[in-house]
Design a protein around this motif. Structure first.
Motif, PDB file in Angstrom:
ATOM      1  N   SER A   1       0.831  -1.204   0.000  1.00  0.00           N
ATOM      2  CA  SER A   1       0.000   0.000   0.000  1.00  0.00           C
ATOM      3  C   SER A   1       0.866   1.255   0.000  1.00  0.00           C
ATOM      4  O   SER A   1       0.571   2.245  -0.694  1.00  0.00           O
ATOM      5  CB  SER A   1      -0.922   0.010   1.214  1.00  0.00           C
ATOM      6  N   GLU A   2       1.943   1.223   0.788  1.00  0.00           N
ATOM      7  CA  GLU A   2       2.839   2.379   0.817  1.00  0.00           C
ATOM      8  C   GLU A   2       3.519   2.579  -0.535  1.00  0.00           C
ATOM      9  O   GLU A   2       3.680   3.710  -1.002  1.00  0.00           O
ATOM     10  CB  GLU A   2       3.875   2.187   1.923  1.00  0.00           C
ATOM     11  N   GLN A   3       3.916   1.485  -1.181  1.00  0.00           N
ATOM     12  CA  GLN A   3       4.529   1.609  -2.503  1.00  0.00           C
ATOM     13  C   GLN A   3       3.535   2.178  -3.514  1.00  0.00           C
ATOM     14  O   GLN A   3       3.883   3.029  -4.340  1.00  0.00           O
ATOM     15  CB  GLN A   3       5.029   0.237  -2.945  1.00  0.00           C
ATOM     16  N   ALA A   4       2.270   1.711  -3.433  1.00  0.00           N
ATOM     17  CA  ALA A   4       1.241   2.250  -4.323  1.00  0.00           C
ATOM     18  C   ALA A   4       1.020   3.733  -4.043  1.00  0.00           C
ATOM     19  O   ALA A   4       0.826   4.547  -4.961  1.00  0.00           O
ATOM     20  CB  ALA A   4      -0.065   1.477  -4.143  1.00  0.00           C
ATOM     21  N   GLY A   5       1.066   4.100  -2.740  1.00  0.00           N
ATOM     22  CA  GLY A   5       0.906   5.501  -2.378  1.00  0.00           C
ATOM     23  C   GLY A   5       2.009   6.370  -2.938  1.00  0.00           C
ATOM     24  O   GLY A   5       1.773   7.494  -3.394  1.00  0.00           O
ATOM     25  N   VAL A   6       3.245   5.860  -2.919  1.00  0.00           N
ATOM     26  CA  VAL A   6       4.377   6.596  -3.489  1.00  0.00           C
ATOM     27  C   VAL A   6       4.140   6.879  -4.974  1.00  0.00           C
ATOM     28  O   VAL A   6       4.334   8.003  -5.455  1.00  0.00           O
ATOM     29  CB  VAL A   6       5.688   5.811  -3.293  1.00  0.00           C
ATOM     30  N   LEU A   7       3.689   5.855  -5.701  1.00  0.00           N
ATOM     31  CA  LEU A   7       3.456   6.031  -7.140  1.00  0.00           C
ATOM     32  C   LEU A   7       2.328   7.031  -7.401  1.00  0.00           C
ATOM     33  O   LEU A   7       2.427   7.886  -8.290  1.00  0.00           O
ATOM     34  CB  LEU A   7       3.124   4.675  -7.773  1.00  0.00           C
ATOM     35  N   LEU A   8       1.235   6.936  -6.616  1.00  0.00           N
ATOM     36  CA  LEU A   8       0.122   7.866  -6.792  1.00  0.00           C
ATOM     37  C   LEU A   8       0.540   9.309  -6.494  1.00  0.00           C
ATOM     38  O   LEU A   8       0.223  10.231  -7.256  1.00  0.00           O
ATOM     39  CB  LEU A   8      -1.029   7.473  -5.860  1.00  0.00           C
ATOM     40  N   ALA A   9       1.230   9.494  -5.385  1.00  0.00           N
ATOM     41  CA  ALA A   9       1.647  10.840  -5.013  1.00  0.00           C
ATOM     42  C   ALA A   9       2.622  11.424  -6.032  1.00  0.00           C
ATOM     43  O   ALA A   9       2.579  12.621  -6.338  1.00  0.00           O
ATOM     44  CB  ALA A   9       2.270  10.836  -3.625  1.00  0.00           C
ATOM     45  N   THR A  10       3.517  10.587  -6.548  1.00  0.00           N
ATOM     46  CA  THR A  10       4.442  11.049  -7.576  1.00  0.00           C
ATOM     47  C   THR A  10       3.695  11.487  -8.826  1.00  0.00           C
ATOM     48  O   THR A  10       4.004  12.517  -9.441  1.00  0.00           O
ATOM     49  CB  THR A  10       5.454   9.946  -7.935  1.00  0.00           C
ATOM     50  N   ALA A  11       2.665  10.705  -9.206  1.00  0.00           N
ATOM     51  CA  ALA A  11       1.834  11.080 -10.357  1.00  0.00           C
ATOM     52  C   ALA A  11       1.140  12.416 -10.099  1.00  0.00           C
ATOM     53  O   ALA A  11       1.047  13.268 -10.996  1.00  0.00           O
ATOM     54  CB  ALA A  11       0.803   9.984 -10.632  1.00  0.00           C
ATOM     55  N   GLY A  12       0.649  12.608  -8.861  1.00  0.00           N
ATOM     56  CA  GLY A  12       0.007  13.879  -8.532  1.00  0.00           C
ATOM     57  C   GLY A  12       0.973  15.044  -8.617  1.00  0.00           C
ATOM     58  O   GLY A  12       0.616  16.134  -9.081  1.00  0.00           O
ATOM     59  N   ALA A  13       2.212  14.824  -8.165  1.00  0.00           N
ATOM     60  CA  ALA A  13       3.220  15.881  -8.260  1.00  0.00           C
ATOM     61  C   ALA A  13       3.493  16.258  -9.715  1.00  0.00           C
ATOM     62  O   ALA A  13       3.685  17.432 -10.047  1.00  0.00           O
ATOM     63  CB  ALA A  13       4.512  15.429  -7.579  1.00  0.00           C
ATOM     64  N   LEU A  14       3.492  15.266 -10.603  1.00  0.00           N
ATOM     65  CA  LEU A  14       3.694  15.545 -12.032  1.00  0.00           C
ATOM     66  C   LEU A  14       2.530  16.342 -12.601  1.00  0.00           C
ATOM     67  O   LEU A  14       2.716  17.222 -13.448  1.00  0.00           O
ATOM     68  CB  LEU A  14       3.875  14.231 -12.792  1.00  0.00           C
ATOM     69  N   VAL A  15       1.315  16.048 -12.130  1.00  0.00           N
ATOM     70  CA  VAL A  15       0.140  16.811 -12.585  1.00  0.00           C
ATOM     71  C   VAL A  15       0.253  18.263 -12.138  1.00  0.00           C
ATOM     72  O   VAL A  15      -0.010  19.190 -12.912  1.00  0.00           O
ATOM     73  CB  VAL A  15      -1.161  16.176 -12.048  1.00  0.00           C
ATOM     74  N   VAL A  16       0.660  18.467 -10.878  1.00  0.00           N
ATOM     75  CA  VAL A  16       0.851  19.832 -10.390  1.00  0.00           C
ATOM     76  C   VAL A  16       1.908  20.557 -11.222  1.00  0.00           C
ATOM     77  O   VAL A  16       1.741  21.718 -11.614  1.00  0.00           O
ATOM     78  CB  VAL A  16       1.263  19.819  -8.897  1.00  0.00           C
ATOM     79  N   ALA A  17       3.001  19.866 -11.519  1.00  0.00           N
ATOM     80  CA  ALA A  17       4.095  20.477 -12.288  1.00  0.00           C
ATOM     81  C   ALA A  17       3.653  20.869 -13.698  1.00  0.00           C
ATOM     82  O   ALA A  17       4.179  21.816 -14.276  1.00  0.00           O
ATOM     83  CB  ALA A  17       5.276  19.517 -12.361  1.00  0.00           C
TER      84      ALA A  17
END
Length: 313
Positions: free
Chosen positions: A137-153
């Protein structure tokens, strides 16, 4: 003692721990949520000068409460522990410098959205330094949050939003996990309040040394306008003395996943305060990215909590 009283005692202990954790998360999140809007309100003071004023006043405020206890605690530190406290101060100084400089160069919504990456830094540092391995779950969270950071960027360049500011804030979030880890590692070295005062004081010294080398940091605004002085004092007392000191205390004993909950609370509260107080309305893309980052952080935190509960069971 029979099984029933033991079970009742365990339930009572769990309930007390849950209440303490909930109170910590709510209070620290509310304190942290004021950080971004107050820092933006402190313009036109240079971000590095804001960071220096923030930690210097926080160190002074805590030192005035019991200077003798802080002096005794500092005198008892071994050379190794003293160096570790200085390292924690350096980490906090660079964390604040990067965050406030990044906030000055990007939109408030983007900076606060990227703050939600901090739980992932806490989880990864807990794995690296304390052997708490990330769950799926934590690994999935890392991937999701990273994707969100790319959307913000992706919305960089719209209005106040700049990629350079985003990158500075991301650097600050990475250092946050290390800063929390130092608080946990030094929990037996000295009392929490003394530790906080020494860390803030060390951070102030490092920032004072850096100020003359930062372009424009010592120019222009001296003394600062009344509104900026108010904002810096408020930054020292609310998100620093209250918020960061609470995190340092919680990091000593509480699960990393509980400590990590503060950052998503900072994001949500800070965006709301900024929109109402400073009229800093986020764009649609920033809102979408923030939602994805918060989802990733939530998945990671829940995965951490489940793992901790299973281990305790």
């Amino acid at each position: 003692m029979t099984d029933e009283p033991r079970s009742s005692a365990r339930r009572a202990r769990r309930a007390r721990r849950a209440r303490r954790a909930a109170l910590f998360v709510v209070l620290a999140s509310l304190a942290f949520a004021t950080s971004g809007p107050l820092a933006r309100y402190a313009r036109p003071v240079h971000p590095l000068a804001i960071a220096f004023g923030r930690v210097a006043l926080a160190a002074l405020a805590l030192s005035l409460l019991d200077p003798r206890a802080i002096a005794r605690s500092a005198a008892r530190l071994s050379p190794h522990q003293g160096a570790a406290v200085l390292c924690a101060g350096l980490l906090l100084a660079v964390h604040f410098a990067l965050f406030l400089w990044g906030l000055d160069r990007t939109s408030l919504a983007a900076a606060l959205s990227l703050v939600s990456l901090e739980p992932l830094a806490v989880v990864l540092c807990a794995w690296a330094f304390f052997g708490v391995r990330p769950t799926r779950s934590e690994q999935a969270g890392v991937l999701l949050a990273t994707a969100g950071a790319l959307v913000v960027a992706r919305s960089a360049g719209a209005g106040d939003h700049r990629l350079s500011g985003d990158l500075l804030v991301v650097g600050a979030t990475l250092l946050y996990g290390l800063y929390v880890s130092f608080a946990r590692a030094l929990r037996d070295a000295l009392p929490a309040r003394s530790y906080a005062a020494l860390v803030y004081g060390s951070a102030a010294v490092f920032l004072a040394v850096a100020l003359p080398f930062a372009p424009g940091a010592l120019e222009g605004v001296a003394p600062p306008p009344a509104h900026a002085a108010f904002a810096i004092v408020a930054l020292a007392l609310v998100p620093t003395v209250v918020g960061h000191t609470a995190v340092q205390i919680a990091a000593r004993r509480m699960s990393p996943s509980i400590v990590a909950l503060v950052s998503p609370g900072e994001t949500l509260g800070g965006i709301v305060i900024g929109a109402v107080w400073l009229h800093a309305t986020p764009t649609a893309l920033e809102i979408a990215g923030a939602a994805i980052i918060l989802l990733g952080a939530t998945v990671a935190i829940l995965g951490s909590s489940s793992s901790a509960a299973a281990s305790a069971g």
